[in-house]
Motif scaffolding. Structure first.
Motif, short mmCIF file in Angstrom:
data_model
loop_
_atom_site.label_atom_id
_atom_site.label_comp_id
_atom_site.label_asym_id
_atom_site.label_seq_id
_atom_site.Cartn_x
_atom_site.Cartn_y
_atom_site.Cartn_z
N ARG A 24 0.82 -1.20 0.00
CA ARG A 24 0.00 0.00 0.00
C ARG A 24 0.87 1.26 0.00
O ARG A 24 0.59 2.22 -0.72
CB ARG A 24 -0.93 -0.03 1.22
N ASP A 25 1.96 1.23 0.79
CA ASP A 25 2.90 2.35 0.78
C ASP A 25 3.39 2.61 -0.64
O ASP A 25 3.42 3.75 -1.10
CB ASP A 25 4.14 2.01 1.63
N PHE A 26 3.75 1.56 -1.31
CA PHE A 26 4.33 1.72 -2.63
C PHE A 26 3.26 2.15 -3.63
O PHE A 26 3.51 2.98 -4.51
CB PHE A 26 5.01 0.41 -3.06
N PHE A 27 2.08 1.61 -3.46
CA PHE A 27 0.95 2.00 -4.32
C PHE A 27 0.75 3.51 -4.29
O PHE A 27 0.55 4.15 -5.31
CB PHE A 27 -0.33 1.28 -3.87
N GLU A 28 0.87 4.07 -3.08
CA GLU A 28 0.63 5.51 -2.97
C GLU A 28 1.69 6.34 -3.70
O GLU A 28 1.40 7.40 -4.22
CB GLU A 28 0.49 5.91 -1.50
N LEU A 29 2.91 5.81 -3.76
CA LEU A 29 3.96 6.49 -4.52
C LEU A 29 3.66 6.46 -6.02
O LEU A 29 3.92 7.40 -6.76
CB LEU A 29 5.31 5.80 -4.30
N VAL A 30 3.14 5.32 -6.47
CA VAL A 30 2.95 5.11 -7.91
C VAL A 30 1.69 5.80 -8.42
O VAL A 30 1.66 6.36 -9.51
CB VAL A 30 2.86 3.60 -8.22
N GLN A 31 0.67 5.78 -7.58
CA GLN A 31 -0.64 6.30 -7.97
C GLN A 31 -0.54 7.74 -8.46
O GLN A 31 0.11 8.57 -7.84
CB GLN A 31 -1.55 6.26 -6.74
N GLY A 32 -1.16 8.01 -9.58
CA GLY A 32 -1.19 9.38 -10.07
C GLY A 32 -0.01 9.74 -10.97
O GLY A 32 -0.05 10.76 -11.64
N ILE A 37 5.51 2.29 -16.24
CA ILE A 37 5.37 0.88 -16.61
C ILE A 37 5.34 0.11 -15.31
O ILE A 37 6.28 0.19 -14.52
CB ILE A 37 6.55 0.40 -17.47
N SER A 38 4.26 -0.60 -15.07
CA SER A 38 4.14 -1.26 -13.78
C SER A 38 4.46 -2.74 -13.86
O SER A 38 3.82 -3.50 -14.59
CB SER A 38 2.74 -1.07 -13.20
N LEU A 39 5.45 -3.13 -13.10
CA LEU A 39 5.73 -4.55 -12.88
C LEU A 39 5.27 -4.90 -11.47
O LEU A 39 5.74 -5.84 -10.86
CB LEU A 39 7.23 -4.84 -13.04
#
Ligand SMILES: Cc1ncc(COP(=O)(O)O)c(C=O)c1O
Lengths: 397, 161
Positions: A24-32, A37-39
């Motif tokens: 979830r921490d990492f998701f928040e960095l990626v989101q937006g 390119i998501s692996l």
């Protein structure tokens, strides 16, 4: 103003104690972020095969909108029996040894709830799927992680389990092929582990959700099929991965009757039954889904070979995963932690891959790269990762 | 499904670069190029085409599926006559069929009259053609494996467990 305002301390202590999820921490960095390119996605890039979706629509058209039997529709349980018998070589009675659940996620939860008294110890191998530790903690069990090693391709050594055993050990949780490493269990070790479980009277919960996705012509084998193991094993499987049905939320547990009975008690009050539309789709998947699964497996296999070769080629040692759709490259040579590597890679090159530590401390020094993404994206991701490595001065380019 | 992964990738997308094909099949770029050349030479690969949504492209061409009944010939069966029919430029596809007729011939023309003329003057006048039945295409929903109606994009979240 009310005198009695609630504070966060009302949250049950064992829930407060569950740390925030690394995913979830990492998701928040990626989101937006644009152009990523998501692996980092833990699910197939394929749509659910049309014939399976069509079966769900047909079921709705016919007006099948009710609850089903708590255990799951009898026709689905029959299909599961047939499928499990031919795929895993273990025969479960569809009347009382099979329970249909809301994903393998629910099956893990109710299996643990049915088995664990407060203080009972549960051994599982790390790096592992994110839900194992919290699921054990949520039933007041004691999570006991044991390590798997890069040198073994992240297979599990029986001796590691032996070292962790105490008189309070009750359950061993296994997950092969493994999320996040793609590891498969060495067959020699599987036999030793089975022997150990029988000697020490352990229950095994084995999550085999990736079992169709095996490569190099090796047939999957379940620990439930080892002599003497069926009676002490809860075999968990589902439709999310091989059939690309994550959103249908459907899985199942196969186990001795007394365990299914106990899990059923939890399931009937907690979930009542799995969604009927998904169950109708699942029958179609089991009866007619094999060609579509095989086509997806071949596509994953091509990507797997490319990823292993490319990552090793650029100087990130990567074990050849025998299953699943993940590779778990070793990034220790960069001198960065997993989190630093993942964050800097995202910032510098817009490639998202999950830090190995999201899957337990044993994941430090590694990165989970999911290759359930189009080949074009994978090729571009590899170009970017290599450029990033070169910028750190450790690449081979 | 074809057995060579190279062919199965190309049958879905003929524009994949040689480099990508090499990565996908664990072959070298040279090996991929040589294999494709070999397939073209021996006729395994018949050609490469773009699948166009004719309606979107503004085409006013008409297509018809024609059921043809033939008299089989001693020795050759339907082959000689079928080859002869297939050679016409207007014929897009031509298949020998089981069931109530022998050949299914997919024909394309600039307008209705052109197709009608082809049927009445070229096709039905051939020796051995017993009868024809012409069905005009009204609308296309799927062409060569591609749906005219596209599905929504990727709904997955960027990071999931
Ligand atoms: C090892 C493992 N178990 C269970 C699950 C959850 O599966 P389901 O969608 O069936 O709940 C996942 C999903 O990522 C997984 O990787």
């Amino acid at each position: 103003m009310s005198q009695n305002e609630l504070s966060p301390s009302v949250v049950a202590e064992h829930i407060q104690n569950i740390p925030r999820s690394g995913i979830r921490d990492f998701f928040e960095l990626v989101q937006g972020r644009e152009g990523v390119i998501s692996l980092g996605v833990g699910e197939p890039d394929f749509r659910t095969p049309w014939h399976i979706r069509e079966a769900a629509i047909y079921s709705l058209e016919k007006g099948q909108t009710s609850y089903t039997s708590n255990l799951g529709m009898p026709s689905l349980r029959k299909s599961i029996r047939k499928y499990v018998k031919s795929f895993f070589d273990v025969d479960y009675n569809d009347a009382n040894e099979i329970l249909v659940t809301v994903g393998v996620s629910e099956a893990i939860d109710i299996a643990l709830r049915a088995l664990i008294n407060p203080g009972d110890e549960v051994i599982y191998h790390e790096p592992c799927y994110v839900s194992y530790h919290p699921s054990i903690a949520m039933v007041h069990g004691v999570p006991v992680p044991v390590k798997t090693y890069f040198e073994d391709g992240f297979s599990l050594r029986a001796e590691e389990i032996e070292k962790a055993l105490t008189p309070k050990t009750k359950v061993l949780m296994l997950n092969f092929p493994t999320n996040p490493t793609g590891a498969v269990l060495d067959e020699g070790e599987m036999r030793k582990i089975a022997k150990l479980c029988i000697e020490r009277n352990l229950v095994v919960i084995t999550d085999e959700i990736y079992s169709e996705l095996r490569y190099d012509g090796v047939r999957h084998r379940s620990i439930a099929a080892e002599p003497g193991m069926k009676g002490r094993t809860v075999l968990l499987h589902g439709f999310s991965k091989a059939f690309a049905m994550t959103g249908f939320r459907l899985g199942y547990a196969c186990a001795p009757t007394f365990l299914i009975e106990a899990m059923m008690k939890v399931h009937q009050y907690g979930a009542l039954c799995a969604p009927i539309t998904s169950q109708a789709a699942a029958v179609e998947a089991l009866e007619n889904g094999a060609p579509a699964v095989e086509e997806m497996r071949l596509a994953y296999d091509r990507r797997r070979k490319f990823m292993v070769k490319s990552l090793n080629g650029m100087g990130l040692p990567t074990a050849d995963p025998g299953g699943g759709f993940y590779v778990f490259p070793d990034i220790r040579a960069t001198g960065l932690t997993s989190k630093e590597f993942a964050t800097q890679l995202l910032e510098a090159e817009n490639v998202a891959a999950v830090p190995g530590t999201a899957f337990g401390l044993a994941g430090e020094g590694f990165l989970r790269c999911c290759y359930a993404t189009s080949f074009d994206e994978l090729r571009e991701a590899i170009v970017r990762i290599e450029r990033f490595l070169n910028s750190l001065g450790v690449g081979k380019g | 499904m074809v057995s060579d992964p190279l062919l199965s990738i190309l049958s879905r997308n003929a524009r994949v670069s040689l480099e990508s094909l090499a990565d996908q099949t664990s072959l070298s770029v040279e090996e991929v190029a040589a294999k494709i050349a070999g397939y073209e030479k021996d006729g395994t690969i018949l050609g490469f085409q773009t699948v166009v949504d004719e309606e979107k492209a503004g085409s006013v061409d008409v297509s018809a599926l024609i059921e043809v009944r033939l008299t089989p010939e001693r020795g050759g069966g339907f082959d000689r006559l079928a080859h002869r029919i297939a050679k016409f430029d207007q014929v897009v596809s031509c298949w020998l069929m089981s069931g109530g007729y022998d050949l299914a011939v997919l024909v394309q023309g600039a307008d209705l009259r052109q197709v009608a003329q082809f049927v009445s003057q070229k096709l039905s006048t051939l020796d051995g053609v017993l009868s024809t039945a012409t069905h005009f295409k009204l609308k296309s929903y799927k062409e060569a494996g591609f749906e005219a109606h596209q599905e929504t994009g990727d709904t997955r979240l960027p990071v999931t467990p």
